[in-house]
Design an enzyme around this catalytic site. Sequence first.
Site, PDB file in Angstrom:
ATOM      1  N   CYS A  37       0.810  -1.219   0.000  1.00 36.55           N
ATOM      2  CA  CYS A  37       0.000   0.000   0.000  1.00 36.55           C
ATOM      3  C   CYS A  37       0.848   1.277   0.000  1.00 36.55           C
ATOM      4  O   CYS A  37       1.672   1.491   0.886  1.00 36.55           O
ATOM      5  CB  CYS A  37      -0.914  -0.008   1.232  1.00 36.55           C
ATOM      6  SG  CYS A  37      -1.857   1.523   1.417  1.00 36.55           S
ATOM      7  N   LYS A  64     -11.405  -7.075   5.719  1.00 36.84           N
ATOM      8  CA  LYS A  64     -12.259  -6.392   6.713  1.00 36.84           C
ATOM      9  C   LYS A  64     -12.491  -7.273   7.945  1.00 36.84           C
ATOM     10  O   LYS A  64     -13.626  -7.528   8.359  1.00 36.84           O
ATOM     11  CB  LYS A  64     -13.613  -5.988   6.090  1.00 36.84           C
ATOM     12  CG  LYS A  64     -13.512  -5.188   4.792  1.00 36.84           C
ATOM     13  CD  LYS A  64     -13.003  -3.778   5.009  1.00 36.84           C
ATOM     14  CE  LYS A  64     -12.746  -3.070   3.689  1.00 36.84           C
ATOM     15  NZ  LYS A  64     -11.774  -1.974   3.810  1.00 36.84           N
ATOM     16  N   VAL A  77      -5.737   0.644   5.741  1.00 40.47           N
ATOM     17  CA  VAL A  77      -4.383   0.798   6.270  1.00 40.47           C
ATOM     18  C   VAL A  77      -3.755   2.009   5.594  1.00 40.47           C
ATOM     19  O   VAL A  77      -4.117   2.324   4.459  1.00 40.47           O
ATOM     20  CB  VAL A  77      -3.519  -0.462   6.009  1.00 40.47           C
ATOM     21  CG1 VAL A  77      -3.897  -1.586   6.944  1.00 40.47           C
ATOM     22  CG2 VAL A  77      -3.553  -0.925   4.552  1.00 40.47           C
ATOM     23  N   GLU A  89      -5.299   7.267   8.779  1.00 45.40           N
ATOM     24  CA  GLU A  89      -4.986   8.269   7.740  1.00 45.40           C
ATOM     25  C   GLU A  89      -3.496   8.584   7.707  1.00 45.40           C
ATOM     26  O   GLU A  89      -2.966   9.265   8.609  1.00 45.40           O
ATOM     27  CB  GLU A  89      -5.797   9.572   7.937  1.00 45.40           C
ATOM     28  CG  GLU A  89      -7.254   9.434   7.544  1.00 45.40           C
ATOM     29  CD  GLU A  89      -7.452   9.055   6.074  1.00 45.40           C
ATOM     30  OE1 GLU A  89      -6.705   9.546   5.200  1.00 45.40           O
ATOM     31  OE2 GLU A  89      -8.338   8.243   5.799  1.00 45.40           O
ATOM     32  N   SER A  90      -2.853   8.184   6.626  1.00 45.90           N
ATOM     33  CA  SER A  90      -1.400   8.329   6.501  1.00 45.90           C
ATOM     34  C   SER A  90      -0.889   9.734   6.837  1.00 45.90           C
ATOM     35  O   SER A  90       0.065   9.885   7.604  1.00 45.90           O
ATOM     36  CB  SER A  90      -0.960   7.936   5.094  1.00 45.90           C
ATOM     37  OG  SER A  90      -1.625   8.704   4.105  1.00 45.90           O
TER      38      SER A  90
HETATM   39  N1  GSH Z   1      -6.684   8.152   2.859  1.00 45.46           N
HETATM   40  C1  GSH Z   1      -6.147   6.920   3.354  1.00 45.46           C
HETATM   41  C2  GSH Z   1      -4.742   7.183   3.895  1.00 45.46           C
HETATM   42  O1  GSH Z   1      -4.090   8.120   3.400  1.00 45.46           O
HETATM   43  O2  GSH Z   1      -4.314   6.505   4.827  1.00 45.46           O
HETATM   44  C3  GSH Z   1      -6.165   5.855   2.259  1.00 45.46           C
HETATM   45  C4  GSH Z   1      -5.700   4.496   2.728  1.00 45.46           C
HETATM   46  C5  GSH Z   1      -6.077   3.369   1.747  1.00 45.46           C
HETATM   47  O3  GSH Z   1      -6.873   3.548   0.820  1.00 45.46           O
HETATM   48  N2  GSH Z   1      -5.507   2.165   1.970  1.00 45.46           N
HETATM   49  C6  GSH Z   1      -5.866   1.015   1.155  1.00 45.46           C
HETATM   50  C7  GSH Z   1      -6.831   0.140   1.928  1.00 45.46           C
HETATM   51  O4  GSH Z   1      -6.691  -0.082   3.105  1.00 45.46           O
HETATM   52  C8  GSH Z   1      -4.698   0.126   0.815  1.00 45.46           C
HETATM   53  S1  GSH Z   1      -3.575   0.897  -0.307  1.00 45.46           S
HETATM   54  N3  GSH Z   1      -7.834  -0.382   1.242  1.00 45.46           N
HETATM   55  C9  GSH Z   1      -8.835  -1.268   1.749  1.00 45.46           C
HETATM   56  C10 GSH Z   1     -10.105  -1.121   0.941  1.00 45.46           C
HETATM   57  O5  GSH Z   1     -10.124  -0.316   0.009  1.00 45.46           O
HETATM   58  O6  GSH Z   1     -11.061  -1.827   1.244  1.00 45.46           O
END
Ligand code: GSH
Length: 255
Positions: A37, A64, A77, A89-90
């Site tokens: 990710c 999930k 994540v 949130e990163s």
């Molecule tokens: N805005 C969030 C951040 O900056 O932390 C985005 C985080 C994100 O989209 N992570 C993805 C995730 O956990 C992995 S790259 N996806 C799970 C899903 O979409 O169900």
Amino acid sequence: PSIVDEQIHPHASGEAEKTVNAHSTPQDLLLYAGWFCPFVQRTWLALEEKELPYEYREVNPYKKEKDFLEINPLGLVPAIVYQNKALCESLIINEFLEDAFPQAKPLLPKDPLERARVRLWIDHVSKKFNAAFFRTLQAQEEEKQKEALGELVEALQKYLDQVKGPWFSGEVFSLADITIAPWIIRLYILEEHRGFKDELVGGRWKEYEKLIKERPSVLKTTSEPQYYMEIYQRYLRNEAQSEVAKATRAGRALP
Ligand code: GSH
């Protein structure tokens, strides 16, 4: 959809795997991560740059699982747990690390105006460049791909104009460099499949890109290219079912 995002390679590889193994013992700071990710990599980079002790825990956010949803109800994540409190949130986590560990290496400049400028361009990367990246990746018609690629190149040029050199904020490697780095190392996917070329950005792009790619923290958090490709194939066919992919498909802002 026949392709399930849950079936991803289960762990980091190459240099990133060594880093994961070096961070397997329990610590006050726990990082919930997915090796693949780019948002996770932002926080992982901040932890490595600041040389903070942390425990790395691999989760597949697409499953999930109940335990993880208790940490982050959004099911995304990165997430961290620190002193029994969870945070997600990163970009927010990275700001938190700056605030919580003032004795560690700073990733923001001292001058208030320069700090604000770093944050302004982090916002640009996150809203303009990241969105254009996923649009380019997921667009299926050639015309749409070209249009998205044009927006991506323009977003990169605008960012590059603001890079003082060698890093965004000058001599100090900052959260701006960290925010864009994970996408820089994934640009080869757009190069192989969507006609991206460094020459399209021009200027000092190649110099900046090279510095980012060679940064030890970037190398230490990057897995082997073939495993990223497995993941991005689903985006290239516009079949990915992640929240990011769904938002991009629907023309919504990224989650
Ligand atoms: N805005 C969030 C951040 O900056 O932390 C985005 C985080 C994100 O989209 N992570 C993805 C995730 O956990 C992995 S790259 N996806 C799970 C899903 O979409 O169900």
